[in-house]
Design a protein around this motif. Structure first.
Motif, mmCIF file in Angstrom:
data_model
loop_
_atom_site.group_PDB
_atom_site.id
_atom_site.type_symbol
_atom_site.label_atom_id
_atom_site.label_comp_id
_atom_site.label_asym_id
_atom_site.label_seq_id
_atom_site.Cartn_x
_atom_site.Cartn_y
_atom_site.Cartn_z
ATOM 1 N N SER A 862 13.749 38.892 30.255
ATOM 2 C CA SER A 862 12.541 39.250 29.512
ATOM 3 C C SER A 862 11.506 39.807 30.485
ATOM 4 O O SER A 862 11.676 39.731 31.715
ATOM 5 N N GLU A 863 10.439 40.399 29.923
ATOM 6 C CA GLU A 863 9.410 40.954 30.800
ATOM 7 C C GLU A 863 8.787 39.874 31.666
ATOM 8 O O GLU A 863 8.526 40.066 32.857
ATOM 9 N N ALA A 864 8.508 38.706 31.063
ATOM 10 C CA ALA A 864 7.920 37.609 31.840
ATOM 11 C C ALA A 864 8.868 37.147 32.930
ATOM 12 O O ALA A 864 8.472 36.877 34.068
ATOM 13 N N GLU A 865 10.174 37.049 32.596
ATOM 14 C CA GLU A 865 11.159 36.636 33.594
ATOM 15 C C GLU A 865 11.296 37.663 34.698
ATOM 16 O O GLU A 865 11.503 37.325 35.873
ATOM 17 N N SER A 866 11.202 38.949 34.348
ATOM 18 C CA SER A 866 11.292 40.001 35.356
ATOM 19 C C SER A 866 10.165 39.872 36.375
ATOM 20 O O SER A 866 10.383 40.046 37.589
ATOM 21 N N ARG A 867 8.950 39.581 35.900
ATOM 22 C CA ARG A 867 7.832 39.439 36.834
ATOM 23 C C ARG A 867 8.042 38.250 37.776
ATOM 24 O O ARG A 867 7.781 38.317 38.972
ATOM 25 N N VAL A 868 8.488 37.134 37.208
ATOM 26 C CA VAL A 868 8.729 35.951 38.033
ATOM 27 C C VAL A 868 9.853 36.224 39.036
ATOM 28 O O VAL A 868 9.764 35.870 40.221
ATOM 29 N N ALA A 869 10.921 36.873 38.576
ATOM 30 C CA ALA A 869 12.052 37.157 39.454
ATOM 31 C C ALA A 869 11.640 38.062 40.608
ATOM 32 O O ALA A 869 12.054 37.849 41.765
ATOM 33 N N HIS A 876 7.739 34.639 47.451
ATOM 34 C CA HIS A 876 6.635 33.807 47.018
ATOM 35 C C HIS A 876 7.142 32.434 46.585
ATOM 36 O O HIS A 876 8.211 32.318 45.990
ATOM 37 N N THR A 877 6.364 31.424 46.866
ATOM 38 C CA THR A 877 6.680 30.080 46.391
ATOM 39 C C THR A 877 6.344 29.969 44.909
ATOM 40 O O THR A 877 5.645 30.822 44.343
ATOM 41 N N ASN A 878 6.842 28.901 44.279
ATOM 42 C CA ASN A 878 6.551 28.698 42.850
ATOM 43 C C ASN A 878 5.051 28.578 42.595
ATOM 44 O O ASN A 878 4.525 29.070 41.592
ATOM 45 N N ARG A 879 4.342 27.887 43.489
ATOM 46 C CA ARG A 879 2.895 27.725 43.307
ATOM 47 C C ARG A 879 2.191 29.075 43.436
ATOM 48 O O ARG A 879 1.249 29.362 42.696
ATOM 49 N N GLU A 893 9.197 27.280 36.994
ATOM 50 C CA GLU A 893 10.503 26.637 37.193
ATOM 51 C C GLU A 893 11.430 26.894 36.018
ATOM 52 O O GLU A 893 12.634 27.138 36.197
ATOM 53 N N GLN A 894 10.887 26.857 34.790
ATOM 54 C CA GLN A 894 11.717 27.121 33.603
ATOM 55 C C GLN A 894 12.230 28.556 33.607
ATOM 56 O O GLN A 894 13.393 28.819 33.279
ATOM 57 N N HIS A 895 11.319 29.519 33.980
ATOM 58 C CA HIS A 895 11.749 30.920 34.061
ATOM 59 C C HIS A 895 12.859 31.082 35.086
ATOM 60 O O HIS A 895 13.868 31.774 34.831
ATOM 61 N N LEU A 896 12.712 30.461 36.255
ATOM 62 C CA LEU A 896 13.728 30.619 37.312
ATOM 63 C C LEU A 896 15.070 30.043 36.879
ATOM 64 O O LEU A 896 16.140 30.590 37.217
ATOM 65 N N THR A 897 15.059 28.946 36.150
ATOM 66 C CA THR A 897 16.312 28.373 35.654
ATOM 67 C C THR A 897 17.059 29.377 34.786
ATOM 68 O O THR A 897 18.284 29.587 34.930
ATOM 69 N N ARG A 898 16.344 30.031 33.881
ATOM 70 C CA ARG A 898 16.975 31.028 33.005
ATOM 71 C C ARG A 898 17.382 32.264 33.794
ATOM 72 O O ARG A 898 18.425 32.882 33.512
#
Length: 923
Positions: A862-869, A876-879, A893-898
């Motif tokens: 998803s777009e949100a997951e793409s940004r996190v990825a 970058h760290t999770n924080r 953390e939930q986005h990274l799991t998916r």
């Protein structure tokens, strides 16, 4: 209220009562103190004790309303124990007989007790008169009351008692030597001794003692503060109490009850200031005030209007009292806690002023202005009262207002200067001629609200001929440039330059105006920079204009592609330290802060801006306050803190409205767009871009900041061509202005990013190498970011060397573009969630370009997951990801799991390779 700091006084009352109870003779105690000093509270505490010991208690309270009512106090004493006792009925009968047998002395003979022929008046209070049978009967009745148990007669506020009752009391007092009777009286301090004959005879009795009540100490006030029911409010009240109450129990009680003082108001943001409104403290102030004599009240009101220490002769003149009587009045106000020294306590001033009708307040201000002018007071002091009186009729008023306005501008009070000059304008009317008064008024109004200066600018724009060429008109140049009226500014400078016999001061002012114009509109007056340098080399810094010119020259050098040097910030900081304490030097200091920002020292610039914003005087000049917020915002952006940049830029547009910013609105708006883009808040950036910007702004350096921010947003939105157009526009303007320096806008660095996004890596390399040319005089931050970007475009070995150099320049705290291993695919900037991109045209009014369609995210993300990825792949760290995307760490953390599941990766280090393989990372 709890009795604090009154134990010694209560012990003295107890000791006197013990003497009565032991049949050692009657006692008379007079409790004295200022209004609200706790006399009644002490009397109440003593009354409770003697009642518990089975003493008989007769009580009364003197009243100003009943001071002319015969036997009013005696009637209260008789009624206080109820109607059931035969002895009390006998006292009442005796008092009535006494009223008929001993007529009262008129007020005119009360003090002497004699008629005009020298004989004693039958109603006067004297010791030599034989006792009529009615008096003997009254005394016998009182003595009967004291036989079974001691009798206590308590009269509160005896200074308000009627004369007939005082005669009765004196009859009894003279015969207390062997009686079990105690008389306790309370009396407030006053200008004139009430009933002097009664007081003199009372104090001459051998059984008399006086108990004085002093103000409460700070320690006692702290103990009272600890009685507040809200523990969190106690420390606050204890801190306020000494300055607010002056040790007055009355005011302290009100302070404890006041929700504003305790911080317990239901709506603190809507609550009036302490002492204002109709709160407990304001009510207590008026209670204290109206328990004094008219002269004392008048003194308090006059002190409230004066608002500053005033010599005693001046105050006496204003009050039409003798200096001695005036000093006594002030002393009484000190005793009751309203006055400290010769000033009304500041939190109590609103309550006193609120009690003044508007017409009376204006009359007091007018009288104060007249008297203070006669005594040679400072123009500012006189002007404040002229403004308060809305009066400028006398011949001396206008010069005093002008001098006060000049001083106010020099000390950073444009609001007061505007009020002074506004009053003179109302008096003189608008003649149409541009004068020194108009110049001062324009400067003052612009600092308070640039929009309020619009009328003055219209008058100045309409001026022509000799009026346009007056030196006074030069002071309008900054405001004209702010509002985009550069043509009028140039016309004024040209007209002044043609005037013969210019003074040195006018020439310096003209030079400063021309240099400022060349900085705000670099396509004009380019020769002004060389001219200004020659003037500053001749030593002009001894004048205010000269110091301002020095700062402008340093700013011009910082932006000049040929003269920019690394020591500009080192030269600016000592100047800031030198002029920091001058409240009227905000324009000079703002120019020096810009020097530091453009010279690559945003950190110190941010710190100095914060220091200036914390100064109380800055709130009087909202325009400069907004400018400081904008400078701090730009500094924060360059330091890699988009959150601070956003907060400060918003403050800049709140202190004064966007409309009031004129063409300079491009600065805070550009910062907001850049900060939102960097933080990934693309919808916010789109909303800021929708705000109108005057077309004239794009002919100024601040307009280039806005264009650069818009280009970064367009790059993030995938509108690469539009971003390139804006950056090339910047390139042309900077070259034409001879301001092609990365200090202003690092357009080569930004354009290189666009070229990379377009796949033109060689063009990007050329731009970055050009940016790194030592002749560009780029700051360390720009060079470091250019090196880091270049490291991804060259062979790995060379890239590692460039990254090492970049790290030395940027330091560990830099939050710019993150580094990546040489040769690794470069992640594309995070894309917005389908922002409604408003691609403004190259000039105002051009057609808007359509928003390019964003392709669907590859890899099934998803777009949100793409940004996190993308951010996780960059290291970058999770924080850090949560901070940049404004989501919680748990959401990251939930986005990274998916993401791991969809991309079939096991660890974070594999993300970059996998994203590149599925096309989620571009070049």
């Amino acid at each position: 209220m709890v009795l604090i700091q009154r134990k010694a006084q209560l012990d003295r009352l107890r000791a006197a009562f013990e003497q009565c109870d032991d049949r050692r003779g009657g006692q008379v105690c007079l409790i004295t103190g200022g209004v609200g000093s706790g006399k009644t509270a002490l009397l109440e505490a003593f009354a409770r004790e003697v009642t518990e010991r089975s003493a008989q208690l007769l009580r009364a309270v003197g009243s100003r309303a009943e001071r002319d009512l015969q036997f009013a106090v005696m009637d209260q004493l008789i009624d206080s124990s109820g109607p059931g006792r035969a002895s009390l009925r006998q006292v009442a009968t005796a008092v009535r007989l006494l009223a008929r047998a001993a007529p009262l002395a008129p007020a005119a003979v009360e003090e002497s007790g004699v008629r005009s022929d020298g004989t004693a008046h039958p109603g006067a209070v004297t010791a030599e008169q034989p006792l009529p049978s009615s008096v003997q009967g009254m005394l016998a009745s009182l003595f009967d009351l004291a036989r079974p148990a001691p009798l206590v007669i308590a009269v509160d506020d005896v200074h308000h008692a009627d004369r007939a009752s005082l005669q009765c009391l004196l009859y009894a007092v003279r015969r207390l030597r062997h009686k079990r009777i105690m008389v306790v009286l309370t009396e407030s301090s006053s200008l004139r001794t009430p009933h002097p004959d009664f007081r003199a005879e009372l104090m001459s009795q051998p059984c008399f003692s006086r108990i004085d009540l002093a103000p409460l100490t700070d320690e006692a006030l702290g103990l009272l503060a600890d009685t507040h029911p809200v523990p969190a409010a106690r420390a606050r009240i204890a801190r306020l109490a000494p300055a607010v109450t002056g040790g007055s129990p009355l005011l302290m009680r009100a302070l404890l009850d006041d929700p504003v003082a305790s911080g317990t108001a239901p709506r603190p943001e809507a609550a009036p200031a302490l002492g204002g409104g109709d709160g407990p403290l304001a009510q207590a102030v008026l209670r204290a005030l109206y328990r004094h004599e008219p002269e004392v009240r008048a003194t308090a009101k006059t002190l409230a209007v004066l608002g500053r220490p005033t010599p005693l002769p001046v105050l006496a003149r204003l009050l039409a009292l003798t200096p001695d009587l005036t000093a006594q009045a002030v002393q009484l106000l000190c005793q009751c806690g309203l006055v400290d020294g010769d000033l009304l306590r500041r939190p109590l001033v609103p309550a006193v002023l609120a009690d003044l009708p508007a017409e009376e307040r204006r009359r007091l201000h007018r009288r104060a202005a007249e008297v203070l002018h006669e005594y040679g007071a400072e123009p500012e002091v006189v002007a404040r009262h002229l403004i308060g009186a809305e009066w400028a009729e006398p011949d001396w008023a206008e010069p005093a207002l002008y001098r006060a306005a000049t001083q106010a501008l020099d000390t950073g009070r444009p609001d007061f200067a505007s009020a002074c000059l506004g009053l003179t304008r109302r008096r003189a009317g608008d003649t149409g001629a541009w004068t020194a008064y108009d110049s001062l008024l324009l400067r003052a109004r612009w600092q308070v609200n640039p929009l309020s200066a619009a009328t003055d600018l219209t008058v100045l724009t309409a001026a022509e001929g000799p009026e346009l060429g007056t030196p006074a008109a030069l002071t309008g140049v900054p405001a004209l440039l702010w509002h985009g009226r550069g043509d009028t500014a140039r016309a004024i400078m040209a007209a002044v330059a043609q005037e013969p016999g210019l003074t040195a001061k006018t020439r310096t002012l003209l030079t400063a105006a021309r240099l400022l114009t060349s900085l705000c509109r670099p396509d004009h007056s380019r020769d002004a920079r060389d001219e200004a340098r020659r003037v500053t080399e001749s030593g002009t810094a001894t004048s205010v204009t000269g110091r301002y010119l020095d700062a402008l020259v340093l700013l011009a050098d910082t932006l000049d592609s040929e003269r920019a040097s690394a020591d500009a910030a080192a030269r600016a900081e000592p100047m800031i330290q030198r002029y920091l304490a001058e409240d009227g030097a905000l324009g000079l200091l703002a120019a020096l802060l810009l020097v530091m920002v453009y010279a690559g020292r945003p950190g110190p610039a941010r710190a100095w801006a914060r220091t200036l914003l914390e100064r109380p005087s800055v709130r009087y000049a909202p325009t400069w306050q907004a400018v400081l917020h904008a400078i701090r915002a730009e500094a924060g952006l360059r330091l890699g803190s988009p959150e601070e940049a956003d907060e400060q830029a918003r403050a800049a547009l709140t202190v004064i409205t966007p409309q009031a910013w004129g063409v300079a609105v491009a600065a805070p708006l550009g910062t907001l767009v850049a900060a939102a883009t960097e933080a990934g808040r693309f919808e916010d950036a789109d909303r800021w871009l929708a705000r109108p910007v005057p077309a004239e702004a794009f002919r100024t350096p601040l307009g280039l900041h806005y264009l650069a921010a818009r280009a970064r947003y367009q790059l993030a939105a995938g509108a690469h061509r539009a971003a390139a157009d804006d950056l090339r526009w910047i390139r042309r303007e900077m070259a034409a202005w001879q301001m092609d320096t990365a200090a202003l806008v690092p357009w080569r660095l930004d354009l290189a990013r666009v070229q990379i996004a377009l796949g033109r890596r060689q063009d990007a390399v050329r731009l970055l190498e050009d940016q790194l040319d030592p002749a560009r005089s780029a700051d360390d931050g720009t060079r470091g970011r250019a090196l880091r970007l270049l490291a991804g475009l060259v062979p790995p070995e060379q890239g590692r060397q460039l990254l090492a150099r970049a790290a030395k320049l940027l330091g560990p705290d830099d939050r710019g573009e993150p580094s990546r291993p040489p040769g690794a695919p470069r992640p594309a900037p995070p894309a917005p969630e389908r922002p409604a991109v408003r691609l403004l045209g190259r000039r105002a009014g051009s057609a808007a370009k359509p928003r390019p369609e964003r392709p669907e995210p590859p890899g099934g993300l998803s777009e949100a997951e793409s940004r996190v990825a993308a951010l996780a792949a960059q290291g970058h760290t999770n924080r850090q990801i949560s901070s940049k995307l404004f989501i919680t760490v748990s959401t990251v953390e939930q986005h990274l799991t998916r993401i791991y599941r969809k991309l079939d990766v096991k660890q974070r280090t594999d993300l970059a390779t996998r994203l590149a393989a599925v096309g989620a990372l571009g070049e």
